[in-house]
Scaffold this motif. Structure first.
Motif, PDB file in Angstrom:
ATOM      1  N   GLU A  40      33.542  41.224   5.778  1.00  0.00           N
ATOM      2  CA  GLU A  40      34.488  41.573   4.705  1.00  0.00           C
ATOM      3  C   GLU A  40      34.509  43.076   4.448  1.00  0.00           C
ATOM      4  O   GLU A  40      35.563  43.665   4.188  1.00  0.00           O
ATOM      5  CB  GLU A  40      34.103  40.828   3.419  1.00  0.00           C
ATOM      6  N   ASN A  41      33.355  43.708   4.546  1.00  0.00           N
ATOM      7  CA  ASN A  41      33.265  45.147   4.290  1.00  0.00           C
ATOM      8  C   ASN A  41      33.989  45.989   5.336  1.00  0.00           C
ATOM      9  O   ASN A  41      34.272  47.168   5.105  1.00  0.00           O
ATOM     10  CB  ASN A  41      31.790  45.583   4.244  1.00  0.00           C
ATOM     11  N   MET A  42      34.279  45.401   6.474  1.00  0.00           N
ATOM     12  CA  MET A  42      34.970  46.118   7.547  1.00  0.00           C
ATOM     13  C   MET A  42      36.480  45.913   7.523  1.00  0.00           C
ATOM     14  O   MET A  42      37.203  46.445   8.360  1.00  0.00           O
ATOM     15  CB  MET A  42      34.424  45.665   8.904  1.00  0.00           C
ATOM     16  N   SER A  43      36.970  45.137   6.577  1.00  0.00           N
ATOM     17  CA  SER A  43      38.397  44.875   6.451  1.00  0.00           C
ATOM     18  C   SER A  43      39.102  46.075   5.826  1.00  0.00           C
ATOM     19  O   SER A  43      38.473  46.934   5.215  1.00  0.00           O
ATOM     20  CB  SER A  43      38.626  43.611   5.614  1.00  0.00           C
ATOM     21  N   ALA A  44      40.421  46.150   6.005  1.00  0.00           N
ATOM     22  CA  ALA A  44      41.152  47.338   5.542  1.00  0.00           C
ATOM     23  C   ALA A  44      42.600  46.991   5.231  1.00  0.00           C
ATOM     24  O   ALA A  44      43.139  45.987   5.710  1.00  0.00           O
ATOM     25  CB  ALA A  44      41.104  48.435   6.613  1.00  0.00           C
ATOM     26  N   ILE A  45      43.223  47.842   4.429  1.00  0.00           N
ATOM     27  CA  ILE A  45      44.638  47.684   4.091  1.00  0.00           C
ATOM     28  C   ILE A  45      45.294  49.062   4.079  1.00  0.00           C
ATOM     29  O   ILE A  45      44.638  50.071   3.758  1.00  0.00           O
ATOM     30  CB  ILE A  45      44.817  46.982   2.728  1.00  0.00           C
TER      31      ILE A  45
END
Length: 279
Positions: A152-157
Motif C-alpha cells: 500500500e505504501n508504494m501506491s501512487a496517484i
C-alpha cells in the motif's frame, strides 16, 4: 419474500471469510505463481517463488496467516435492495473483525494516524474500510480484502492534464520501478483512470479483486512492460515482477485526468460470502 439475515450470521461469516482470506490464497493467484516459477530462468528468482509457494501451502494446511502483516481490513459489500435485517450491518462487520483478530489471530494493525495509539482489535475511526454498493436482489455479498502496508505504501496517484493521456503508461512503470522490491513482488497492479481524485484510487484498489488470469490486450501489454523492468521476485531480479495488471476506468471532468496505481504484493488475498436471498 426474502429470508431475513440475522446479526450473528453476519458476524460468523465475517470471521470465516477473514480466516479464508488470510490463510488460503485464491486458486488463480497460486496458479499464476506456479507458472512464474516454472518459467523463471534465474535460480535466485525461482528459489524465491518456490519459497512463496511453500509458504502458501503451509499456511493453508495449518490454517495460519500466510503473512505476518495481516493487513488493514477492507470490505466490499454488495447490498441487495430487498435484503431484510433489523440491525446495522456495519456493527456486525466490526464485531466480526474483533472476533477474527482474537481467533485467527490477526496482528492488530489499526492505529491513530498521529498518536500511533493501537486499538488492539483492528477497528477504529473509519476502519475497517467498508465500501457499499446497492444491487438488485435480497442477498448480501461481503468480500474481505486485507491489504498490507508494504504494498500500500508504494501506491501512487497523479492528476494529469487531459492532454497527457500518453503519460499514463510511464506513470505506471515509474510507480512500479520506484517500488522495487518493497511491495514483495511479484505484484498485482491495479490502475484507476478517470473519475475524481478519490474515485481513481477506489477504482485502482477494486481492480485488484479481478482474476489474475483474465486480462485485456491493453492490460497484457502493460504487464509485459512491467516485467521487462527486471525487478523480479522479492526485488532480486528475474522475469516476473508482476503477475497481472487490471485497469478500471470512469468518466471524469473535462479538465482533468486522474490516474491511480494501487500495488498489491504476491499475497493478493480476498474471500467472499453471500448471505440471504429468496425463500
Amino acid at each position: 419474500m426474502s429470508n431475513p439475515i440475522d446479526y450473528d450470521t453476519v458476524v460468523s461469516a465475517v470471521v470465516d471469510i477473514l480466516e479464508e482470506a488470510e490463510t488460503v490464497l485464491p486458486k488463480d493467484v497460486v496458479v499464476a505463481l506456479e507458472k512464474a516459477a516454472s518459467q523463471e530462468s534465474s535460480p535466485v528468482a525461482k528459489e524465491q517463488l518456490e519459497a512463496i509457494l511453500k509458504n502458501i501451502g503451509i499456511a493453508a494446511k495449518k490454517k495460519v496467516p500466510m503473512c505476518q502483516d495481516t493487513g488493514i481490513l477492507i470490505f466490499y459489500v454488495e447490498l441487495g435492495r430487498d435484503a431484510r435485517m433489523d440491525f446495522r450491518l456495519e456493527d456486525a462487520i466490526l464485531e466480526g473483525v474483533k472476533k477474527a483478530t482474537r481467533s485467527i489471530p490477526l496482528r492488530p494493525n489499526a492505529v491513530d494516524p498521529l498518536t500511533r495509539s493501537n486499538s488492539g482489535n483492528n477497528t477504529g475511526n473509519g476502519i475497517p474500510d467498508i465500501k457499499y454498493e446497492l444491487v438488485d436482489g435480497s442477498s448480501i455479498k461481503i468480500t474481505a480484502a486485507p491489504k498490507g502496508a508494504g504494498s500500500e505504501n508504494m501506491s501512487a496517484i497523479k492528476m494529469l492534464n487531459p492532454t497527457e493521456k500518453d503519460s499514463i503508461r510511464n506513470f505506471v512503470l515509474e510507480t512500479v520501478l520506484n517500488a522495487g522490491g518493497k511491495p514483495c513482488p511479484p505484484v498485482v497492479v491495479g490502475v484507476g483512470i478517470g473519475g475524481s481524485f478519490d474515485k481513481a484510487a477506489r477504482l485502482a484498489k477494486s481492480a485488484l479483486l479481478e482474476k489474475v488470469d483474465e486480462m485485456s490486450e491493453e492490460e497484457t501489454v502493460l504487464l509485459d512492460d512491467i516485467n521487462s523492468l527486471g525487478i523480479g521476485p522479492m526485488g532480486l531480479g528475474g522475469k516476473t515482477t508482476a503477475l497481472a495488471v487490471h485497469i478500471k476506468k470512469a468518466h471524469c471532468h473535462t479538465a482533468s485526468l486522474p490516474v491511480a496505481v494501487n500495488i498489491q504484493c504476491w499475497a493478493n488475498r480476498h474471500a467472499s460470502v453471500v448471505l440471504g436471498g429468496d425463500e
